[in-house]
Design a protein around this motif. Structure first.
Motif, PDB file in Angstrom:
ATOM      1  N   ALA A   1       0.866  -1.002  -0.153  1.00  0.00           N
ATOM      2  CA  ALA A   1       0.142  -0.037   0.095  1.00  0.00           C
ATOM      3  C   ALA A   1       0.987   1.084   0.007  1.00  0.00           C
ATOM      4  CB  ALA A   1      -0.692   0.150   1.447  1.00  0.00           C
ATOM      5  N   ILE A   2       0.351   2.295  -0.376  1.00  0.00           N
ATOM      6  CA  ILE A   2       1.000   3.641  -0.109  1.00  0.00           C
ATOM      7  C   ILE A   2       0.209   4.666   0.849  1.00  0.00           C
ATOM      8  CG2 ILE A   2       2.127   3.407  -2.629  1.00  0.00           C
ATOM      9  CD1 ILE A   2       0.398   5.718  -3.294  1.00  0.00           C
ATOM     10  N   CYS A   3       0.967   5.634   1.163  1.00  0.00           N
ATOM     11  CA  CYS A   3       0.286   6.537   2.051  1.00  0.00           C
ATOM     12  C   CYS A   3       1.201   7.946   1.246  1.00  0.00           C
ATOM     13  CB  CYS A   3       0.875   6.670   3.444  1.00  0.00           C
ATOM     14  SG  CYS A   3       0.206   8.099   4.446  1.00  0.00           S
ATOM     15  N   ASP A   4       0.230   8.924   0.580  1.00  0.00           N
ATOM     16  CA  ASP A   4       0.674   9.735  -0.319  1.00  0.00           C
ATOM     17  C   ASP A   4      -0.499  11.156  -0.185  1.00  0.00           C
ATOM     18  OD1 ASP A   4       2.571  10.991  -2.004  1.00  0.00           O
ATOM     19  OD2 ASP A   4       2.245  10.124  -3.614  1.00  0.00           O
ATOM     20  N   LEU A   5       0.094  12.078  -0.856  1.00  0.00           N
ATOM     21  CA  LEU A   5      -0.809  13.327  -0.890  1.00  0.00           C
ATOM     22  C   LEU A   5      -1.615  12.978  -2.265  1.00  0.00           C
ATOM     23  CD1 LEU A   5       1.845  16.114  -0.278  1.00  0.00           C
ATOM     24  CD2 LEU A   5      -0.077  15.194   1.064  1.00  0.00           C
ATOM     25  N   VAL A   6      -2.987  13.276  -1.931  1.00  0.00           N
ATOM     26  CA  VAL A   6      -3.856  13.433  -3.122  1.00  0.00           C
ATOM     27  C   VAL A   6      -4.476  14.639  -3.199  1.00  0.00           C
ATOM     28  CG1 VAL A   6      -6.019  12.090  -3.937  1.00  0.00           C
ATOM     29  CG2 VAL A   6      -4.258  10.836  -2.336  1.00  0.00           C
ATOM     30  N   SER A   7      -4.766  15.261  -4.409  1.00  0.00           N
ATOM     31  CA  SER A   7      -5.741  16.261  -4.599  1.00  0.00           C
ATOM     32  C   SER A   7      -7.114  15.886  -5.543  1.00  0.00           C
ATOM     33  CB  SER A   7      -4.941  17.598  -4.751  1.00  0.00           C
ATOM     34  OG  SER A   7      -4.324  17.446  -5.933  1.00  0.00           O
ATOM     35  N   THR A   8      -6.823  15.618  -6.747  1.00  0.00           N
ATOM     36  CA  THR A   8      -7.851  15.183  -7.599  1.00  0.00           C
ATOM     37  C   THR A   8      -8.165  13.669  -7.566  1.00  0.00           C
ATOM     38  OG1 THR A   8      -6.420  14.757  -9.360  1.00  0.00           O
ATOM     39  CG2 THR A   8      -7.452  17.188  -9.336  1.00  0.00           C
ATOM     40  N   GLY A   9      -6.922  12.905  -7.098  1.00  0.00           N
ATOM     41  CA  GLY A   9      -7.204  11.376  -7.278  1.00  0.00           C
ATOM     42  C   GLY A   9      -6.868  11.022  -8.595  1.00  0.00           C
TER      43      GLY A   9
END
Ligand code: PRT
Ligand code: ZN
Length: 226
Positions: A167-175
Motif C-alpha cells: 500500500a502507499i500513503c501519499d498526498l492526493v488532490s484530484t485522485g
C-alpha cells in the motif's frame, strides 16, 4: 551594529505547487519583488523584507532554527518535520499566523484497486510506502496497526506495482495520480493546507511592526477571495 534593525526574512517554495500562490499572496499584499532572476534571495523593493526561495522541505527547519522569520509551507511538511524533531530532541517551536486558502490536499492511504480493503486493520503485517513516515507511524499507532513503513522521497505511487509495498500513503488532490496507477484511496489520515508560520522569539520591534502591517492585508486578500 546591534541597534540596526534586520530585514524580515520570509521563506517560500522556489518552484512547485505553492510557489505561484505564495508569490501572488505577497504581490497582493503590496510587496514589490523581482522574482524573475533565479536568485536564492529576492529583495523586496518597497519594504524591509527579503524573500528566500528554497525547497519546501527546508522551510520548517529554517523557521524552527530561527534562520528565517516567516515561512509559507504545507501543514503536511510542517507536521512531519515537527514529529521528526520531537523524536530527535531538536527544537520544533513556531507559531501559525494564518492558515491560507491554497495548497489544499489530503494525505491518504491507497491500495491496489483489486484489493479487498475492509478497514485499516487489514494493513496489519503489510508494507506501506510513503514520504511521510512520521505522520503515517502516528496514525498507525493510534489505530493499533502494525505495518512496516518504507520511506520513499519520490515515485511513491509506483511502489505497489514495483513490488516494493502493499500500500502507499501519499498526498492526493484530484485522485488522478492514484487512478492512473491502479490504486484506490481508502483512508484519509491528514488534511493539509498551506500555512504562514513565524519563528519563536521574534522581538525586533521593526520586524513585528512589519508583520502587524502584513497580517490585515493577508486577511483582506483572503476575505476578498472567499
Ligand atoms: O522541490 P520541492 O521540494 O520544493 O517541491 P516538492 O516536489 O516536494 O513539492 P510540491 O511542489 O509537489 O508540493 C508542495 C506542497 O503542495 C505539498 O507539500 C502539499 O502541501 C501541497 N500539495 C497540494 C500537493 C498536492 N496538492 C499534490 N497533489 N503536493 C503534492 N501533490 C502530488 C502528490 O504527491 C501526487 O504525486 O500530486 C500528486 C497527486 O495529485 P492528484 O491531483 O493526481 O491527486
Ligand atoms: Zn519537497
Amino acid at each position: 551594529p546591534a541597534t540596526e534593525s534586520k530585514r524580515l526574512r520570509i521563506a517560500m517554495q522556489k518552484s512547485g505547487r505553492l510557489s505561484v500562490d505564495s508569490q501572488a499572496l505577497f504581490a497582493s499584499c503590496g510587496l514589490k519583488i523581482n522574482l524573475r532572476e533565479q536568485r536564492l534571495i529576492a529583495h523586496v523593493e518597497n519594504m524591509d523584507i527579503d524573500i528566500l526561495r528554497v525547497r519546501d522541505d527546508d522551510i520548517p527547519g529554517l523557521v524552527m532554527d530561527g534562520v528565517c522569520d516567516l515561512g509559507i509551507v504545507g501543514e503536511n511538511v510542517l507536521e512531519e518535520e515537527s514529529l521528526q524533531r520531537k523524536m530527535d530532541n531538536d527544537s520544533f517551536d513556531y507559531t501559525v499566523l494564518k492558515r491560507l486558502d491554497f495548497g489544499g490536499c489530503r494525505l491518504s492511504i491507497a491500495v491496489p484497486q483489486e484489493e479487498d480493503y475492509t478497514g485499516v486493520a487489514s494493513l496489519d503485517g503489510k508494507t506501506i510506502a510513503t514520504t511521510y513516515p512520521r505522520l503515517l507511524a502516528r496514525y498507525l499507532k493510534e489505530q493499533g496497526v502494525n505495518a512496516r513503513i518504507v520511506n520513499l522521497k519520490g515515485s511513491v505511487e509506483v511502489a505497489p506495482r514495483a513490488g516494493l509495498a502493499d500500500a502507499i500513503c501519499d498526498l492526493v488532490s484530484t485522485g488522478a495520480t492514484l487512478e492512473a496507477n491502479g490504486l484506490k484511496e481508502v483512508d484519509v489520515i491528514y488534511r493539509s493546507k498551506a500555512v504562514l508560520i513565524q519563528r519563536k522569539g521574534l522581538t525586533d520591534s521593526k520586524q513585528l511592526q512589519l508583520i502587524n502591517k502584513l497580517m490585515p492585508r493577508i486577511n483582506g486578500v483572503m476575505q476578498a477571495n472567499e
